[in-house]
Design a protein around this motif. Structure first.
Motif, PDB file in Angstrom:
ATOM      1  N   UNK A  21     -37.121   0.378 -26.110  1.00  0.00           N
ATOM      2  CA  UNK A  21     -36.257   1.547 -25.912  1.00  0.00           C
ATOM      3  C   UNK A  21     -34.854   1.165 -26.354  1.00  0.00           C
ATOM      4  N   UNK A  22     -34.309   1.914 -27.319  1.00  0.00           N
ATOM      5  CA  UNK A  22     -32.976   1.612 -27.850  1.00  0.00           C
ATOM      6  C   UNK A  22     -32.028   2.762 -27.536  1.00  0.00           C
ATOM      7  N   UNK A  23     -30.851   2.419 -27.014  1.00  0.00           N
ATOM      8  CA  UNK A  23     -29.873   3.460 -26.686  1.00  0.00           C
ATOM      9  C   UNK A  23     -29.232   3.989 -27.972  1.00  0.00           C
ATOM     10  N   UNK A  24     -29.226   5.305 -28.112  1.00  0.00           N
ATOM     11  CA  UNK A  24     -28.589   5.940 -29.270  1.00  0.00           C
ATOM     12  C   UNK A  24     -27.238   6.551 -28.901  1.00  0.00           C
TER      13      UNK A  24
ATOM     14  N   UNK B 228     -27.757   9.512 -21.190  1.00  0.00           N
ATOM     15  CA  UNK B 228     -28.078   8.442 -22.134  1.00  0.00           C
ATOM     16  C   UNK B 228     -29.294   8.886 -22.945  1.00  0.00           C
ATOM     17  N   UNK B 229     -29.242   8.622 -24.240  1.00  0.00           N
ATOM     18  CA  UNK B 229     -30.383   8.963 -25.090  1.00  0.00           C
ATOM     19  C   UNK B 229     -31.026   7.682 -25.618  1.00  0.00           C
ATOM     20  N   UNK B 230     -32.335   7.579 -25.443  1.00  0.00           N
ATOM     21  CA  UNK B 230     -33.099   6.420 -25.908  1.00  0.00           C
ATOM     22  C   UNK B 230     -34.049   6.839 -27.028  1.00  0.00           C
ATOM     23  N   UNK B 231     -34.218   5.967 -27.995  1.00  0.00           N
ATOM     24  CA  UNK B 231     -35.295   6.109 -28.972  1.00  0.00           C
ATOM     25  C   UNK B 231     -36.378   5.125 -28.533  1.00  0.00           C
TER      26      UNK B 231
END
Lengths: 243, 446
Positions: free
Chosen positions: A69-72, A56-59
């Motif tokens: 933290x937003x999931x990209x 999972x990638x978070x910004x």
């Protein structure tokens, strides 16, 4: 002789910096730079749990005690948000009518708890149970701190924390239960730099969290592109999540 | 033979006061045993029906291999795939003793109202099966006053896309979701997020909740739900955490098409062993009985406890009856030694005399048992009519004290008392009839 030993011992203690200073300095290298207008980075989380791998990638955006933290990626999770309002955490995903109040201790992915994903505020959330003691972790001279939570709604009850004597960054953490049993171990790398107020500082590049009872279960957080970036305060308001 | 029975009956009138006292001991003792048996029988059936029908355990439960033990740790691995479910459905459709079956899913997570959230332990049911079980004849027979849905309506009364959720009463109270979906019918949805400075007041603006849990693939998942009712779990441990919704809703929350187990209800529960063996053979999957301690620990523990109490009570009462009869028979025989000597002198054999006294005791016992049965029936009727509510351990809200007499057990208890009385009398008279007629008639024996 006894007097000499006592003198040396007191000098050794005097040489150790205060726990609060050590925690503040190490927090800064893990995203808690409170004096800035805001920080951003990308966090790639890879989890291996019982042979299954997930990514999972978070910004991540940070402003003072707040973080978002937003999931990209992956696409099916895209848009999911974890909001940190001081010690209060909210989860939201597109389509939900209201955000959900969550615990920082709850498992987010693999070994990583919700509280691990954004900036670290150990200086705010924990207190040392004694003075820092000198220790060596993988050939690095460190100060070891035994920390206990100041409040119930923080990520861990107790932490054994090793902070480098050279650059005041955390190199290892052992997360303990209230009874003192080790259940997770984290190791940190500092391959990133960040420029704050014109000063170049080390910034965490990797946090590897392992299950203390099953070393095969590992979650790695890789921090990419850390930067100072201005964020408006409204971004961290819970009511903005549903808009 | 008929003559000796008649003689024995007439002899009852010779010592009326003592026989009345002995008869009272037998009658009250038997009435006590009946009350105990009626309490145990009703309680056992209440818990059985609660376990099998109300909490959807079924008579049998089909799991994935290792599923019962390991599902909580690795749900994705230890659950039933859609292919497994189809195979199980086909096998159950071919089994004539199956009444109905239901794929179920279990899990836990957090339920929130937009301000606060609390942990939940959820079970996902098929709404139509839930409705059928609530109306089941066994539930109506053994739990006539029990209402599993204490506010609102059941899952089966609402369209699937509403995301109907039932909350346990304690959980609804904690969340401030004391009003259910029907009470907001026609009202416009409140705008904006609730003001969390007054969380409970704000939570009561609508019946909407959010369910959050770890998806079986590992990440966090969440979905909306609409509170359509509240239910009583009947157990304090789950009263503040129980949540029931449809299998579909929980599958959406856990992002899976798998289920934890398939529960099976039988038309004739007494055939459970045969059905289980056939299903295990056909499916090659573990099939657990509802009364397995691992599957129904509450049922097994409570019934064991109740059985011990009832058995202990019955034993004490039986001992009192036996000692009363033994004492009375001994006294009677001591007083009637000369009569025994006369019988012997007239040519009666020892066995005839023993039989005569045993028959006398049997007459007394039969009459006393009839009186005890009447007394017990009146007491049961009075207790059932009194509406007494008691609070057994672990049952929230208490239970109405209802007694149901098991006739087979009552008959068995009566036969056991008759046997006890016969044995006690036999031993009391045996020693005396061994004496010589001269000694007995002389009145020197004491």
């Amino acid at each position: 002789m006894i007097l000499l030993l006592a003198l040396l011992s007191s000098l050794a203690h005097a040489a150790a910096p205060s726990a609060a200073d050590l925690l503040s300095a190490s927090d800064r290298a893990r995203g808690a730079a409170r004096a800035t207008k805001g920080l951003s980075w990308t966090s790639e989380v890879t989890s291996v749990e019982n042979g299954d791998t997930s990514n999972v990638t978070y910004e991540v955006k940070v402003l003072g005690n707040d973080a978002l933290a937003e999931v990209k990626s992956p696409p099916r999770q895209k848009g999911e948000l974890v909001l940190f309002n001081d010690r209060t955490l909210w989860f939201f995903k597109p389509g939900l009518k209201k955000p959900v109040n969550i615990s920082p201790r709850q498992k987010l992915i693999g070994q990583a708890a919700n509280g691990d994903i954004a900036s670290t505020q150990y200086a705010r959330d924990y207190e040392a149970t004694g003075p820092a003691t000198a220790d060596i972790v993988e050939n690095t001279k460190t100060w070891r701190l035994d920390l206990k939570a100041k409040a119930k709604n923080v990520t861990y009850d107790r932490i054994r924390y090793w902070i480098s004597q050279d650059n005041k960054v955390a190199v290892r953490a052992e997360f303990l239960t209230l009874a003192g049993e080790k259940f997770k171990v984290a190791e940190f790398q500092y391959g990133n730099d960040i420029v704050l107020a014109g000063k170049k500082l080390p910034f965490v590049s990797e946090m590897k969290i392992s299950d203390a009872n099953n070393a095969q279960n590992v979650t790695t957080l890789r921090y990419k592109n850390p930067r100072e970036e201005a964020h408006r305060a409204g971004l961290f308001n819970v009511s903005s999540l549903t808009k | 033979m008929t003559h000796s029975w008649r003689l024995a009956a007439r002899n009852l009138g010779r010592n009326r006061r003592r026989n009345l006292a002995t008869g009272c001991a037998i009658a009250f003792g038997f009435a006590g045993i009946l009350l105990l048996a009626a309490y145990g029988y009703r309680a056992k059936n209440y818990i059985r029906v609660y376990t099998v029908y109300v909490v959807h355990t079924g008579h049998l439960a089909v799991f994935a291999p290792g599923g019962f033990e390991n599902f909580a740790y690795r749900p994705a691995k230890y659950s039933l795939s859609p292919q497994d479910q189809a195979r199980i459905a086909a096998a159950l459709a071919a089994e004539p003793d199956v009444e109905r079956f239901e794929p179920q899913i279990r899990g836990q997570g957090l339920v929130g109202n937009g301000c606060v959230s609390f942990p939940f332990v959820a079970r996902g049911y098929v709404p139509e099966v839930d409705r059928a079980l609530r109306e089941h004849a066994q539930v109506k027979q053994w739990m006539p006053q029990f209402r599993s849905v204490t506010a609102g309506r059941g899952l089966g009364e609402f369209p699937v896309d509403l995301g109907a959720v039932l909350l346990s009463r304690g959980l609804a109270l904690a969340l401030g979701k004391t009003k259910v979906h029907d009470e907001f019918a026609g009202a416009p949805a409140p705008a904006g997020l609730p003001d969390c400075a007054r969380p409970k007041i704000q939570a009561a603006r609508d019946a909407n909740v959010q369910l959050l849990a770890g998806a079986w693939s590992g990440h966090i998942s969440a979905t909306d739900g609409e509170v359509v009712g509240q239910f009583a779990t009947g157990v304090q441990e789950t009263e503040t955490s129980g949540l029931v919704t449809s299998v579909d809703r929980l599958q959406k929350l856990f992002e899976t098409d798998r289920v934890t187990e398939v529960a099976v209800w039988l038309k004739h529960p007494e055939k459970i062993a045969g059905v289980r063996a056939r299903l295990e053979s056909a499916l090659q999957l573990p099939v657990m009985r509802w009364d397995d301690e691992r599957l129904s620990p509450f049922y097994v523990g409570t019934v064991d406890f109740l059985s011990t109490i009832v058995m202990a009570g019955a034993l004490v009462l039986s001992a009192i009856i036996a000692l009363s009869v033994l004492n009375s028979a001994t006294m009677t025989i001591l007083e009637r030694s000369q009569e025994i000597g006369m019988y012997r002198a007239m040519g009666f054999r020892r066995s005839h005399i023993r039989r005569l006294y045993v028959q006398e005791s049997l007459w007394l016992s039969l009459l006393s048992l009839l009186a005890g049965a009447g007394l017990g029936a009146v007491a049961i009727r009075a207790i059932n009519g009194a509406g007494i509510v008691y609070h057994p351990p672990g049952v929230s809200g208490g239970l109405k004290l209802m007694l149901v007499l098991p006739f087979a057990q009552a008959l068995l208890a009566a036969l056991l008392i008759l046997a006890l009385v016969s044995i006690a009398t036999y031993f009391a008279v045996s020693n005396r009839v061994r004496a010589t007629p001269a000694d007995l008639l002389g009145g020197t024996l004491r």
